[in-house]
Design an enzyme around this catalytic site. Structure first.
Site, PDB file in Angstrom:
ATOM      1  N   GLU A  70      23.392  21.562  34.760  1.00 36.11           N
ATOM      2  CA  GLU A  70      23.168  21.741  36.191  1.00 36.11           C
ATOM      3  C   GLU A  70      21.897  21.006  36.605  1.00 36.11           C
ATOM      4  OE1 GLU A  70      24.800  26.352  36.122  1.00 36.11           O
ATOM      5  OE2 GLU A  70      22.670  25.926  36.078  1.00 36.11           O
ATOM      6  N   GLU A 115      27.544  28.284  34.075  1.00 38.75           N
ATOM      7  CA  GLU A 115      26.948  28.138  32.734  1.00 38.75           C
ATOM      8  C   GLU A 115      27.930  28.483  31.617  1.00 38.75           C
ATOM      9  OE1 GLU A 115      25.456  29.783  35.218  1.00 38.75           O
ATOM     10  OE2 GLU A 115      23.458  28.928  35.508  1.00 38.75           O
ATOM     11  N   HIS A 169      14.007  34.956  34.047  1.00 44.09           N
ATOM     12  CA  HIS A 169      13.841  33.534  33.715  1.00 44.09           C
ATOM     13  C   HIS A 169      12.890  33.300  32.542  1.00 44.09           C
ATOM     14  CE1 HIS A 169      16.024  32.565  37.338  1.00 44.09           C
ATOM     15  NE2 HIS A 169      15.746  31.283  37.272  1.00 44.09           N
TER      16      HIS A 169
END
Lengths: 326, 326
Positions: B36, B62, B131
C-alpha cells in the site's frame, strides 16, 4: 467448443474417479471431507483448463486434483497418511495437492485460497504467459473478507482468474439462506464490475461451457469472472464428524440423490449418445484402479521424523538447530 | 570489478532497504514489490526505474495482498510484500502463518515460497497501541519462516538481499528508529550477509549483552558507559532471529559467564525469553549469575511520548542490568 467423444468420456471418468475414491474413504474410514454429489461442478470446470493452468481448492479437496487429472495412487496413499502420498503423508485429506497438475493449494482455512489464486493470476500477468488461475471455493467462503479483497484486486488489474463457487447450500450446518443477505453469490460480481454467472452444477457439460467462456475471457486479457455452480453435498461435512443438529431434511437429501446425481445424469446423456458401453467400461476400470490404490496405500510406509525436518525449509542447512529435534 | 567489490558508499538504513530492492529487481526480473502506498516508504525512486508490472500498489487489503504475494511466489515470482507497519501483520497473519509458512510442508515439499514480507516497527514515535508493535516473537513461534531484524545499514542491505534470494518465506523487521543512521555500505551487488549468523560487534570478557534491531544501539552505548567503570562488555548483534545463532551466544557466555539480553519485544514470551531458555538449557554451567532480560513491559504502547520512551530498553536500563550481575 463442445466436447468431443473422447473428452466426454474423460469428463465421465474423472467424475467416477472422484466418486469411487471417496467411496473407498468411506469404506476404510480415514479422515475425509467428501464431495460426493459435487463432481459435475468440479470436473466440468477442470475440463475447461489446460494442465499448466493453476487451481486452488478447498478443504473439500479430493475432487480438485482428480478433476485436474492427477494420478490416483499417490492421492490415495496421502489419504492413508503414508510417505508415498502426494504430500508425503504430511498434508492429508484437506490438503490433497498435486502441483504437477497445476494445483497450488488446497486451503483448509475457508477463504484462504482467494488471495493465492489471485497471486497466481498476477504472476501469470507479470510473466506474460497465457495461463489462467481457477479458484474453487464454497458458498461459506464468500463471507470471508478475502473474497471481497481478492476479487476487487483481480478486477482492477484484469487478472486471468476464474472464481468458481461450488455452492452446495451449506457451510457445514448453516444454510446459504441463513448466512447471506441475498443468496445468489454470482450477483456479487456486480460490486466488482465483472461478469457473474449462475450454472446448474449437476450438469457437467453446462459447467464446462460457462467455465470455457470465462477461461477464454481471462486468456484474452479481459479479466476475472465469478461463476456460481448450484450443487449439493450428498454426505455429511466430514465422514468422521457427528453432526448433533438436523439442518436439512431426509426428503431434501433423498431428492438430490435420486434426481440430481451428476454422474447418473451424465451417464444417461452418454447413453443417449450411444456411449453406454464405454461408460460402463469406465466404471469397471475405475473400480479396479481404486482397489489397486488402496492396496498401494496400505502397503506403503509411514512418514518419520526426518520427513518432517526435510520438508520444513528448502535448504535443510537452514533448519533451526533449536527447533526441538535435538 | 575488484575496485567495485572493495568500494563502499554511505547509505542510511532506509536507503539500504531501497538499494537492496533495486539491485535485486535489476538482477532478477522475477522480483516484484507489492504494498500500500509503497512510494511513500522509500520506494519512490523505484517508480522511476521499474514499470507497473514490477511495482504493485494495492488497495487497502493487507490480508489478501499478502496472500497475492504468496500465490505469486508459488508460481514463479519472488515477491517482496511491504506491509509498512508491523502492527498490520495481524491482518495478514493468516496468509503468512497458515499459507506461506505451511505450504511447503503441507505439500510434502512440492511447493516453494520465495516470499519476503517487510514489516516496519514504528515504536517510540507517538503512534500508540495499534501502530507501535514489535511482533518478533509471533513469527519466531511460527515454524517455516525465517526472521531477520538488522540493526545497521550494511546488515540490512546484505540480509535483505539474502532474503530476496532465499527460497523460503522471510520476515524482515525494519526499525524506523534506525532509518536515518548512515554508514559505509559495500557497493558490490552480490554483497550478501548469510541469514542465521549473529555478529560480535564488540569483544569483551566480563559480560555478554545480546541485542538486535533497535536494542543494539543502546546495548553498545551501555557497553561504552560500563567500560569507563572498568567493565569489559561483549556485545552481540543477533541480526537473525530465526534460525537463531545459538553457537555465537553460547560461546560468548562460556567466556564471560554473564548474560544480559536487550529486546524491544513485550517481556512475556519475548526473544529475550527464548535466548534465556537456550542458555539455561545448553550453557547453564557457564553462568556465574542469573540471566537478565531488559525488555518492554507487557503493557500496550501509550500515545504519550514521555511514558512511551520509558518502556523500551535504554543505555541506562541495560547498564543497570549488567551492574546487577557483576
Amino acid at each position: 467448443m463442445p466436447l468431443d467423444r473422447v473428452q466426454q468420456l474423460e469428463l465421465f471418468t474423472r467424475m467416477v474417479r472422484i466418486r469411487k475414491f471417496e467411496e473407498a474413504i468411506i469404506a476404510h474410514n480415514p479422515v475425509g471431507h467428501l464431495s460426493i454429489g459435487q463432481e459435475g461442478a468440479i470436473v466440468g470446470a477442470c475440463m475447461a483448463l489446460r494442465e499448466e493452468d493453476y487451481v486452488t481448492g478447498t478443504h473439500r479437496s479430493h475432487g480438485h486434483p482428480i478433476g485436474k487429472g492427477a494420478d490416483i495412487l499417490p492421492l490415495m496413499a496421502e489419504i492413508f497418511g503414508k510417505q508415498t502420498g502426494i504430500c508425503k503423508g504430511l498434508g492429508g485429506s484437506m490438503h490433497l495437492t498435486d502441483t504437477s497438475k497445476g494445483l497450488i493449494c488446497e486451503s483448509a482455512i475457508v477463504g484462504g485460497g482467494f488471495p493465492l489464486a489471485t497471486g497466481a493470476g498476477l504472476s501469470i500477468k507479470v510473466r506474460k504467459t497465457d495461463q489462467v488461475s481457477l479458484c474453487f471455493f464454497g458458498d461459506g467462503a464468500t463471507n470471508q473478507g478475502t473474497f471481497h479483497e481478492s476479487i476487487n484486486m483481480a478486477a482492477i488489474w484484469k487478472l486471468p482468474v476464474i472464481y468458481f463457487c461450488e455452492n452446495n447450500g451449506y457451510a457445514v450446518t448453516t444454510s446459504v439462506e441463513k448466512s447471506h443477505g441475498q443468496p445468489d453469490i454470482a450477483r456479487r460480481a456486480d460490486g466488482y464490475g465483472i461478469p457473474g454467472i449462475i450454472v446448474d452444477g449437476q450438469d457437467a457439460e453446462a459447467v464446462y461451457e460457462v467455465t470455457q467462456t470465462a477461461v477464454n475471457r481471462a486468456r484474452a486479457g479481459e479479466g476475472p469472472t465469478l461463476i456460481e455452480a448450484k450443487t449439493y453435498r450428498f454426505d455429511e461435512h466430514s465422514n468422521r464428524l457427528a453432526i448433533p443438529i438436523r439442518y436439512r431434511s431426509d426428503e431434501e437429501i433423498s431428492h438430490h440423490r435420486t434426481n440430481r446425481d451428476p454422474i447418473i445424469l451424465y451417464r444417461d446423456i452418454l447413453d443417449e449418445r450411444g456411449l453406454l458401453a464405454e461408460a460402463q467400461a469406465v466404471e469397471v476400470a475405475v473400480t479396479q484402479l481404486m482397489e489397486e490404490a488402496v492396496q498401494f496405500a496400505k502397503d506403503s510406509r509411514e512418514p518419520d521424523m526426518q520427513d518432517l525436518i526435510d520438508n520444513m525449509y528448502s535448504n535443510p542447512i537452514h533448519f533451526p538447530a533449536d527447533a526441538g529435534f535435538a | 570489478m575488484s575496485e567495485l567489490r572493495n568500494s563502499t558508499q554511505k547509505l542510511s538504513y532506509l536507503q539500504a532497504i531501497v538499494e537492496a530492492q533495486r539491485e535485486e529487481m535489476r538482477r532478477d526480473e522475477r522480483v516484484i514489490l507489492i504494498g500500500e502506498d509503497i512510494a511513500v516508504y522509500g520506494a519512490q525512486t523505484l517508480f522511476d526505474e521499474f514499470d507497473e508490472n514490477r511495482l504493485w500498489n494495492t488497495p487497502i487489503s493487507e490480508g489478501s495482498f499478502t496472500g497475492v504475494g504468496v500465490g505469486a511466489a508459488l508460481t514463479g515470482l519472488r515477491p517482496i510484500v511491504d506491509l509498512t507497519i508491523a502492527s498490520f501483520a495481524y491482518l495478514a497473519s493468516d496468509q503468512i502463518i497458515n499459507q506461506a509458512a505451511k505450504l511447503r510442508f503441507m505439500t510434502g515439499g512440492q511447493l516453494r515460497v520465495p516470499l519476503v514480507v517487510r514489516l516496519s516497527t514504528f515504536y517510540n514515535n507517538r503512534t500508540a497501541a495499534q501502530h507501535a508493535d514489535r511482533p518478533y516473537p509471533l513469527f519466531m513461534n511460527t515454524p517455516g519462516l525465517k526472521v531477520i531484524a538488522p540493526a545497521t545499514a550494511s546488515d540490512m542491505k546484505g540480509l535483505l538481499k539474502s532474503a530476496i534470494r532465499d527460497d523460503d518465506p522471510v520476515i524482515v523487521f525494519e526499525d524506523i528508529n534506525l532509518w536515518g543512521k548512515k554508514e559505509e555500505v559495500p557497493v558490490d551487488p552480490d554483497f550478501l550477509i548469510p541469514i542465521g549468523k549473529a555478529h560480535v560487534k564488540r569483544a569483551g570478557s566480563d559480560v555478554t549483552i545480546v541485542g538486535f534491531a533497535g536494542s543494539l544501539p543502546p546495548s553498545l552505548a551501555a557497553a561504552e558507559l560500563l567500560s569507563k567503570e572498568g567493565v569489559d562488555v561483549e556485545v552481540i548483534d543477533l541480526r537473525t532471529i530465526v534460525p537463531m545463532d545459538k553457537e555465537t551466544i553460547l560461546a560468548s557466555v562460556a567466556k564471560t559467564g554473564r548474560l544480559v539480553i536487550a529486546d524491544n519485544s513485550h517481556r512475556i514470551g519475548s526473544i529475550a525469553s527464548e535466548i534465556a531458555a537456550v542458555v539455561s538449557e545448553d550453557g547453564f554451567e557457564s553462568l556465574r549469575k542469573p540471566i537478565q532480560r531488559v525488555t518492554t513491559p507487557s503493557v500496550h504502547i501509550p500515545y504519550n511520548p514521555t511514558v512511551e520512551k520509558q518502556l523500551y530498553p535504554t543505555k541506562d536500563s541495560i547498564a543497570a542490568a549488567v551492574r546487577r550481575i557483576l
